[in-house]
Design a protein around this motif. Structure first.
Motif, PDB file in Angstrom:
ATOM      1  N   GLY A  49      87.421  59.881   4.339  1.00  0.00           N
ATOM      2  CA  GLY A  49      87.961  60.088   3.739  1.00  0.00           C
ATOM      3  C   GLY A  49      88.467  59.829   2.120  1.00  0.00           C
ATOM      4  O   GLY A  49      88.815  58.198   2.472  1.00  0.00           O
ATOM      5  N   PRO A  50      89.183  59.940   1.169  1.00  0.00           N
ATOM      6  CA  PRO A  50      89.186  60.961   1.180  1.00  0.00           C
ATOM      7  C   PRO A  50      88.082  61.376   0.953  1.00  0.00           C
ATOM      8  O   PRO A  50      86.673  61.204  -0.241  1.00  0.00           O
ATOM      9  CB  PRO A  50      90.287  61.502  -0.193  1.00  0.00           C
ATOM     10  N   VAL A  51      87.995  62.432   1.383  1.00  0.00           N
ATOM     11  CA  VAL A  51      86.341  63.344   1.000  1.00  0.00           C
ATOM     12  C   VAL A  51      86.333  64.361  -0.474  1.00  0.00           C
ATOM     13  O   VAL A  51      87.049  64.879  -0.197  1.00  0.00           O
ATOM     14  CB  VAL A  51      85.384  63.994   2.100  1.00  0.00           C
ATOM     15  N   HIS A  52      84.933  64.182  -1.180  1.00  0.00           N
ATOM     16  CA  HIS A  52      85.051  64.768  -2.598  1.00  0.00           C
ATOM     17  C   HIS A  52      83.902  65.168  -2.496  1.00  0.00           C
ATOM     18  O   HIS A  52      83.679  66.082  -3.511  1.00  0.00           O
ATOM     19  CB  HIS A  52      85.128  63.811  -3.758  1.00  0.00           C
ATOM     20  N   ALA A  90      82.461  62.276 -11.355  1.00  0.00           N
ATOM     21  CA  ALA A  90      82.223  63.179 -11.978  1.00  0.00           C
ATOM     22  C   ALA A  90      82.402  64.284 -10.676  1.00  0.00           C
ATOM     23  O   ALA A  90      82.405  65.641 -11.196  1.00  0.00           O
ATOM     24  CB  ALA A  90      80.764  63.035 -12.870  1.00  0.00           C
ATOM     25  N   VAL A  91      81.758  63.745  -9.940  1.00  0.00           N
ATOM     26  CA  VAL A  91      82.093  64.779  -8.160  1.00  0.00           C
ATOM     27  C   VAL A  91      83.771  65.440  -8.507  1.00  0.00           C
ATOM     28  O   VAL A  91      83.908  66.592  -7.768  1.00  0.00           O
ATOM     29  CB  VAL A  91      81.651  64.409  -6.860  1.00  0.00           C
ATOM     30  N   ILE A  92      84.352  64.209  -8.043  1.00  0.00           N
ATOM     31  CA  ILE A  92      85.920  64.781  -8.426  1.00  0.00           C
ATOM     32  C   ILE A  92      85.914  65.670  -9.590  1.00  0.00           C
ATOM     33  O   ILE A  92      87.187  66.594  -9.115  1.00  0.00           O
ATOM     34  CB  ILE A  92      86.915  63.468  -8.296  1.00  0.00           C
ATOM     35  N   ALA A  93      86.184  65.436 -10.503  1.00  0.00           N
ATOM     36  CA  ALA A  93      86.405  66.424 -11.627  1.00  0.00           C
ATOM     37  C   ALA A  93      85.011  67.663 -11.805  1.00  0.00           C
ATOM     38  O   ALA A  93      86.033  68.497 -13.036  1.00  0.00           O
ATOM     39  CB  ALA A  93      86.536  65.426 -13.341  1.00  0.00           C
ATOM     40  N   GLU A  94      84.609  67.784 -11.834  1.00  0.00           N
ATOM     41  CA  GLU A  94      83.561  68.766 -11.116  1.00  0.00           C
ATOM     42  C   GLU A  94      82.981  69.217 -12.172  1.00  0.00           C
ATOM     43  O   GLU A  94      82.575  70.088 -12.668  1.00  0.00           O
ATOM     44  CB  GLU A  94      84.420  69.852 -10.513  1.00  0.00           C
ATOM     45  N   ARG A 134      82.142  57.188   2.960  1.00  0.00           N
ATOM     46  CA  ARG A 134      83.621  57.281   2.658  1.00  0.00           C
ATOM     47  C   ARG A 134      83.847  58.730   2.450  1.00  0.00           C
ATOM     48  O   ARG A 134      84.805  59.524   2.882  1.00  0.00           O
ATOM     49  CB  ARG A 134      84.437  56.622   2.795  1.00  0.00           C
ATOM     50  N   HIS A 135      83.590  59.163   1.211  1.00  0.00           N
ATOM     51  CA  HIS A 135      83.801  60.191   0.486  1.00  0.00           C
ATOM     52  C   HIS A 135      82.778  61.227   0.754  1.00  0.00           C
ATOM     53  O   HIS A 135      82.669  62.367  -0.170  1.00  0.00           O
ATOM     54  CB  HIS A 135      84.005  59.353  -0.839  1.00  0.00           C
ATOM     55  N   PHE A 136      81.829  61.223   1.666  1.00  0.00           N
ATOM     56  CA  PHE A 136      80.431  63.141   1.232  1.00  0.00           C
ATOM     57  C   PHE A 136      80.504  63.123   2.505  1.00  0.00           C
ATOM     58  O   PHE A 136      80.157  62.495   3.657  1.00  0.00           O
ATOM     59  CB  PHE A 136      79.266  62.391   0.796  1.00  0.00           C
ATOM     60  N   TYR A 137      80.464  64.486   2.907  1.00  0.00           N
ATOM     61  CA  TYR A 137      79.578  64.866   3.736  1.00  0.00           C
ATOM     62  C   TYR A 137      78.626  65.066   3.571  1.00  0.00           C
ATOM     63  O   TYR A 137      77.666  65.317   2.528  1.00  0.00           O
ATOM     64  CB  TYR A 137      80.609  66.187   4.010  1.00  0.00           C
ATOM     65  N   GLY A 138      77.363  64.941   4.649  1.00  0.00           N
ATOM     66  CA  GLY A 138      75.761  64.202   4.707  1.00  0.00           C
ATOM     67  C   GLY A 138      75.244  65.484   5.193  1.00  0.00           C
ATOM     68  O   GLY A 138      75.960  65.870   6.730  1.00  0.00           O
ATOM     69  N   PHE A 139      74.883  66.136   4.988  1.00  0.00           N
ATOM     70  CA  PHE A 139      73.598  66.502   5.605  1.00  0.00           C
ATOM     71  C   PHE A 139      72.109  66.046   5.342  1.00  0.00           C
ATOM     72  O   PHE A 139      71.496  66.582   4.591  1.00  0.00           O
ATOM     73  CB  PHE A 139      74.044  68.600   5.473  1.00  0.00           C
ATOM     74  N   GLU A 140      71.590  65.906   6.486  1.00  0.00           N
ATOM     75  CA  GLU A 140      69.945  65.988   6.489  1.00  0.00           C
ATOM     76  C   GLU A 140      68.846  66.822   7.206  1.00  0.00           C
ATOM     77  O   GLU A 140      69.622  67.539   7.936  1.00  0.00           O
ATOM     78  CB  GLU A 140      69.304  64.488   7.943  1.00  0.00           C
ATOM     79  N   CYS A 141      68.255  66.981   5.819  1.00  0.00           N
ATOM     80  CA  CYS A 141      67.345  67.815   6.424  1.00  0.00           C
ATOM     81  C   CYS A 141      66.339  68.146   7.241  1.00  0.00           C
ATOM     82  O   CYS A 141      65.221  67.168   5.687  1.00  0.00           O
ATOM     83  CB  CYS A 141      67.287  68.942   4.642  1.00  0.00           C
ATOM     84  N   THR A 165      84.250  73.520  -6.220  1.00  0.00           N
ATOM     85  CA  THR A 165      83.265  74.057  -7.011  1.00  0.00           C
ATOM     86  C   THR A 165      81.514  74.162  -5.999  1.00  0.00           C
ATOM     87  O   THR A 165      81.847  72.909  -5.623  1.00  0.00           O
ATOM     88  CB  THR A 165      83.255  74.500  -8.932  1.00  0.00           C
ATOM     89  N   GLU A 166      80.988  74.397  -7.117  1.00  0.00           N
ATOM     90  CA  GLU A 166      79.257  74.074  -6.550  1.00  0.00           C
ATOM     91  C   GLU A 166      79.377  72.370  -7.391  1.00  0.00           C
ATOM     92  O   GLU A 166      78.039  71.862  -6.864  1.00  0.00           O
ATOM     93  CB  GLU A 166      78.589  74.949  -6.967  1.00  0.00           C
ATOM     94  N   ARG A 167      79.940  72.133  -8.367  1.00  0.00           N
ATOM     95  CA  ARG A 167      79.495  70.578  -8.243  1.00  0.00           C
ATOM     96  C   ARG A 167      79.976  70.078  -7.805  1.00  0.00           C
ATOM     97  O   ARG A 167      80.386  68.348  -8.114  1.00  0.00           O
ATOM     98  CB  ARG A 167      80.215  70.697 -10.009  1.00  0.00           C
ATOM     99  N   SER A 168      80.658  69.752  -6.586  1.00  0.00           N
ATOM    100  CA  SER A 168      81.108  69.155  -5.320  1.00  0.00           C
ATOM    101  C   SER A 168      79.731  68.906  -4.320  1.00  0.00           C
ATOM    102  O   SER A 168      79.327  68.572  -3.565  1.00  0.00           O
ATOM    103  CB  SER A 168      82.031  69.504  -4.243  1.00  0.00           C
ATOM    104  N   VAL A 169      78.613  69.834  -5.102  1.00  0.00           N
ATOM    105  CA  VAL A 169      77.398  69.106  -4.328  1.00  0.00           C
ATOM    106  C   VAL A 169      76.033  68.389  -4.961  1.00  0.00           C
ATOM    107  O   VAL A 169      76.047  68.958  -5.862  1.00  0.00           O
ATOM    108  CB  VAL A 169      76.940  70.675  -3.898  1.00  0.00           C
TER     109      VAL A 169
END
Length: 192
Positions: free
Chosen positions: A35-38, A100-104, A119-126, A158-162
């Motif tokens: 963190g901080p996670v964005h 850009a992610v922080i500012a969306e 440090r800054h992202f939740y991660g999902f492996e598919c 918003t979706e811009r954080s993905v």
């Protein structure tokens, strides 16, 4: 967000969750801050077989110890939680993308690797071979959408954080087989 809040957010969004071992305390926090996670980052595994994929993402490799993400999204649409906190998934990426992610805002082209993404992202492996031919079942795409929306909703994003790994780190191609623009549209629609 605590691990309990994370779990609640996923369940509230209708995600089918499988808790794997002591996922709440399985992390790499001793290697650096969490963190901080964005944002939320989506990957593909380049593996086949759900059980093997979950085990690999939880335990990692000799040169890259696990967890390799927070959750593994298998082809059947289940989300296997394997860690919470710092995870070895994002690596170094572009600081302009993080801003850009922080500012969306719209993402710039990723052209450098100078910022710690773990440090800054939740991660999902598919679970997917990542060859552009292995199918993405609707159950899996819907789970990706729900997971991303759950986290965005809880944080007020918003979706811009993905984002996809390919938008963060030069040379990465994941996820391959669907576009992040189309996934962000799905997340946007779900958040309405």
């Amino acid at each position: 967000m605590s691990a309990a809040d994370f779990l609640d957010a996923l369940k509230d969004e209708g995600v089918t969750v499988v808790e794997v071992g002591d996922w709440r305390h399985h992390n790499r926090n001793h290697k650096g801050p969490w963190g901080p996670v964005h944002g939320v980052m989506i990957h593909h595994t380049v593996t086949k077989g759900s059980e093997r994929t979950v085990e690999l993402c939880r335990d990692g490799y000799e040169d890259l110890p696990g967890p390799l993400c927070h959750g593994v999204i298998t082809k059947d649409g289940r989300v296997h939680l394997v860690g919470y906190g710092r995870a070895n998934h994002a690596g170094l990426g572009d600081d302009d993308v993080l801003r850009a992610v922080i500012a969306e805002k719209a993402l710039p082209h990723d052209n450098e690797a100078n910022t710690d993404g773990n440090r800054h992202f939740y991660g999902f492996e598919c679970e997917n071979l990542g060859d552009g031919h292995d199918p993405w079942p609707e159950a899996q795409l819907a789970a990706i959408e729900r997971v991303a929306a759950a986290i965005c909703r809880r944080h007020g994003w918003t979706e811009r954080s993905v984002i996809g790994h390919l938008e963060w780190q030069p040379g990465k191609v994941d996820p391959r087989g669907f576009t992040m623009a189309s996934m962000r549209e799905r997340v946007r629609d779900r958040l309405k």
